[in-house]
Write an enzyme that holds these catalytic residues in place. Structure first.
Site, mmCIF file in Angstrom:
data_model
loop_
_atom_site.group_PDB
_atom_site.id
_atom_site.type_symbol
_atom_site.label_atom_id
_atom_site.label_comp_id
_atom_site.label_asym_id
_atom_site.label_seq_id
_atom_site.Cartn_x
_atom_site.Cartn_y
_atom_site.Cartn_z
ATOM 1 N N LYS A 202 -14.279 11.095 6.519
ATOM 2 C CA LYS A 202 -13.380 11.431 5.194
ATOM 3 C C LYS A 202 -14.398 11.280 4.387
ATOM 4 C CE LYS A 202 -10.872 13.541 1.426
ATOM 5 N NZ LYS A 202 -9.981 14.392 1.431
ATOM 6 N N CYS A 256 -12.350 14.381 -5.843
ATOM 7 C CA CYS A 256 -13.134 13.781 -4.343
ATOM 8 C C CYS A 256 -13.813 13.175 -4.494
ATOM 9 C CB CYS A 256 -12.616 15.157 -3.493
ATOM 10 S SG CYS A 256 -10.775 15.606 -3.978
HETATM 11 N N1 SAJ Z 1 -19.630 21.749 -7.129
HETATM 12 C C1 SAJ Z 1 -21.250 21.902 -7.090
HETATM 13 N N2 SAJ Z 1 -22.425 23.668 -6.576
HETATM 14 C C2 SAJ Z 1 -20.940 24.144 -4.977
HETATM 15 C C3 SAJ Z 1 -20.251 23.255 -5.121
HETATM 16 C C4 SAJ Z 1 -19.668 22.683 -5.918
HETATM 17 O O1 SAJ Z 1 -21.927 21.957 -8.507
HETATM 18 O O2 SAJ Z 1 -22.408 24.807 -4.803
HETATM 19 C C5 SAJ Z 1 -19.326 21.426 -7.759
HETATM 20 C C6 SAJ Z 1 -17.959 22.426 -8.446
HETATM 21 O O3 SAJ Z 1 -17.974 22.555 -9.580
HETATM 22 C C7 SAJ Z 1 -17.111 20.557 -8.744
HETATM 23 C C8 SAJ Z 1 -17.115 19.968 -7.753
HETATM 24 O O4 SAJ Z 1 -18.568 20.325 -6.824
HETATM 25 O O5 SAJ Z 1 -17.599 20.337 -10.132
HETATM 26 C C9 SAJ Z 1 -16.021 19.974 -6.956
HETATM 27 O O6 SAJ Z 1 -15.845 21.001 -6.449
HETATM 28 P P1 SAJ Z 1 -15.243 21.525 -4.811
HETATM 29 O O7 SAJ Z 1 -15.281 22.652 -4.548
HETATM 30 O O8 SAJ Z 1 -17.143 21.245 -4.098
HETATM 31 O O9 SAJ Z 1 -14.758 20.424 -3.928
HETATM 32 P P2 SAJ Z 1 -13.063 19.685 -4.284
HETATM 33 O O10 SAJ Z 1 -13.096 18.434 -4.879
HETATM 34 O O11 SAJ Z 1 -11.701 20.374 -5.134
HETATM 35 O O12 SAJ Z 1 -12.488 19.446 -3.155
HETATM 36 C C10 SAJ Z 1 -13.273 18.999 -2.074
HETATM 37 C C11 SAJ Z 1 -12.861 19.414 -0.840
HETATM 38 N N3 SAJ Z 1 -14.000 18.392 -0.114
HETATM 39 C C12 SAJ Z 1 -15.516 19.645 0.900
HETATM 40 O O13 SAJ Z 1 -15.199 20.790 0.426
HETATM 41 C C13 SAJ Z 1 -16.450 18.353 1.887
HETATM 42 C C14 SAJ Z 1 -12.130 19.271 -0.355
HETATM 43 O O14 SAJ Z 1 -12.353 19.750 1.100
HETATM 44 C C15 SAJ Z 1 -11.130 17.807 0.124
HETATM 45 O O15 SAJ Z 1 -10.185 18.445 0.583
HETATM 46 C C16 SAJ Z 1 -11.404 17.827 -1.552
HETATM 47 O O16 SAJ Z 1 -12.044 17.403 -1.564
HETATM 48 C C17 SAJ Z 1 -10.363 17.047 -1.083
HETATM 49 O O17 SAJ Z 1 -9.434 16.183 -1.397
HETATM 50 O O18 SAJ Z 1 -11.066 15.279 -0.603
#
Ligand code: SAJ
Length: 402
Positions: A202, A256
């Site tokens: 995780k 996360c």
């Molecule tokens: N972000 C970027 N660039 C990108 C992708 C995302 O800057 O290319 C930023 C987003 O704007 C945001 C942050 O990253 O601020 C996180 O967003 P996210 O969509 O990557 O993830 P979360 O926090 O909504 O959800 C994550 C997911 N984990 C992964 O993709 C590895 C989800 O599957 C997990 O269940 C969740 O964390 C969790 O509960 O751990």
């Protein structure tokens, strides 16, 4: 079969609801009386598309009941927060421990105990020790496992059922027993392992994403100095069949990705160099953006002899959601407001109606009136706005990328 879910939050509640729809009698527990009351009234206290109707259904047919303390069940799930404590990002296991202590008196031979909360490596073994210290007669008689969730808020119903899952028991019978439970409602593949690997898995998933985003953000610093459009650059580099760079943004938010890496770095500071640096890069990105905005404001005032009208576009932590918690955009807006010396700053967040601190402006109106437009979150409606050379546009999230 009876299941007790400790914690009815963003993960616990949807999981409890899905389980209740699969012939499992669910007893949901939350320390927040408001959550218990709302849940029993069939009202969703979180925002998740499609889940409200499902909650009404399982409450009215009696398959889900919420309470403030646990009840005797066949399986127990710890789905509580694991925040930080102290100033060194040490994980705080007190909620997992309290939830565990609360179910210990109900445990009987043959029961399953599962931790879903994101936890540092070794937590499941630690909780097993705690259980057996209180109930030594249950040694080798109950099943203990770790099974993290992977769902993306907004798509929880689909992902809870269709995502693959990693399941790690403290021994093989525990792994098998937990897999039996999850196979009731998970259609994705269940991957057996041990508890420590499942815990680390995780943390690895979210750290991997954090490191990859840090790479994109680092490129954005370099491109800014080099006079290169970072969006074009990444899009071109990604044409290579084995390159897949993520997108830079105004920082990394949510509960996360910006949190879980610390569970590794605080336990393994000597080894986790890259993971720690990625965290710093992504945190710094928000300060870098704020500084760029403040500089643009000052330059405008020098050139025009008046304060600019500024539009800050997007407050949520990622596109097309209404979740503002741990949002770098919110941090940047606040920072700019504190150092903007009376410039007129309009805040835009199309996914919410009102905010207790920011007065919100319609995105079209703000774009129209502003001298300086700052794109912080890549909400879909922003992409319809026409590019113009007449404004100063700081596009930190690639709204106008090709
Ligand atoms: N972000 C970027 N660039 C990108 C992708 C995302 O800057 O290319 C930023 C987003 O704007 C945001 C942050 O990253 O601020 C996180 O967003 P996210 O969509 O990557 O993830 P979360 O926090 O909504 O959800 C994550 C997911 N984990 C992964 O993709 C590895 C989800 O599957 C997990 O269940 C969740 O964390 C969790 O509960 O751990």
């Amino acid at each position: 079969m009876k299941a007790c879910f400790m914690g009815l939050g963003y993960i616990g509640l949807p999981t409890a609801i899905i389980a209740a729809r699969h012939n499992i009698k669910v007893h949901g527990v939350d320390i927040n009386a408001d959550v218990v009351e709302k849940t029993n009234a069939g009202e969703l206290h979180i925002i998740e598309p499609g889940l409200g109707e499902m909650l009404k259904e399982v409450v009215s047919n009696g398959s889900l009941y919420a309470a403030s303390s646990p009840a005797e069940s066949d399986a127990y799930f710890m789905v509580v927060p694991t925040p930080f404590k102290g100033n060194n990002h040490q994980p705080d296991l007190s909620y997992v421990e309290a939830a565990t202590r609360a179910v210990i008196p109900f445990l009987k031979a043959g029961d399953l105990y599962v931790i879903e909360s994101t936890s540092p490596v070794g937590t499941t073994e630690k909780m097993a020790e705690l259980i057996f210290a209180e109930r030594p007669e249950l040694k080798d008689k109950i099943y203990i496992a770790y099974c993290p969730e992977r769902v993306l808020p907004g798509n929880v119903i689909y992902e809870l059922v269709h995502n693959d899952r990693v399941i790690g028991g403290i021994d093989e019978p525990s792994t098998r027993k937990a897999m039996e439970f999850y196979s009731i409602f998970v259609k994705g593949t269940l991957h057996p392992t041990n508890a420590r690997t499942a815990e680390m898995c995780k943390l690895t998933e979210n750290s991997s994403r954090d490191v990859q985003i840090a790479f994109a953000n680092e490129l954005s610093f370099i491109c800014d100095k080099a006079g290169i459009n970072v969006w074009d650059l990444i899009s071109l580099a990604n044409k290579h069949p084995r390159v897949n760079i993520l997108q830079p943004g105004c920082g990394v938010g949510g509960h996360c990705i910006a949190v879980d890496p610390y569970f590794i770095t605080s336990a393994y500071p000597e080894e986790a160099k890259l993971i720690a640096t990625a965290r710093r890069v992504n945190d710094y990105k928000a300060d870098w953006c704020a500084e760029k905005v403040v500089n643009a404001l000052l330059r405008f005032e020098l050139e025009h002899g008046r304060k600019p009208v500024v539009a800050m576009m997007g407050v949520a932590f990622k596109p097309d959601i209404d979740d503002l918690r741990e949002s770098p955009a919110k941090y940047i807006i606040t920072k700019v407001m504190h150092s903007s010396n009376n410039a007129r700053i309009m805040v835009v967040e199309p996914n919410i109606k009102e905010h207790h601190v920011f007065k919100l402006t319609d995105y079209r109106e703000a774009y129209d009136k502003a001298d300086i437009v700052v794109f912080l979150t890549a909400h879909t409606p922003f992409r319809q706005l026409p590019w113009t050379d007449e404004k100063i546009i700081l596009d930190f999230c690639g709204i106008f990328k090709k």
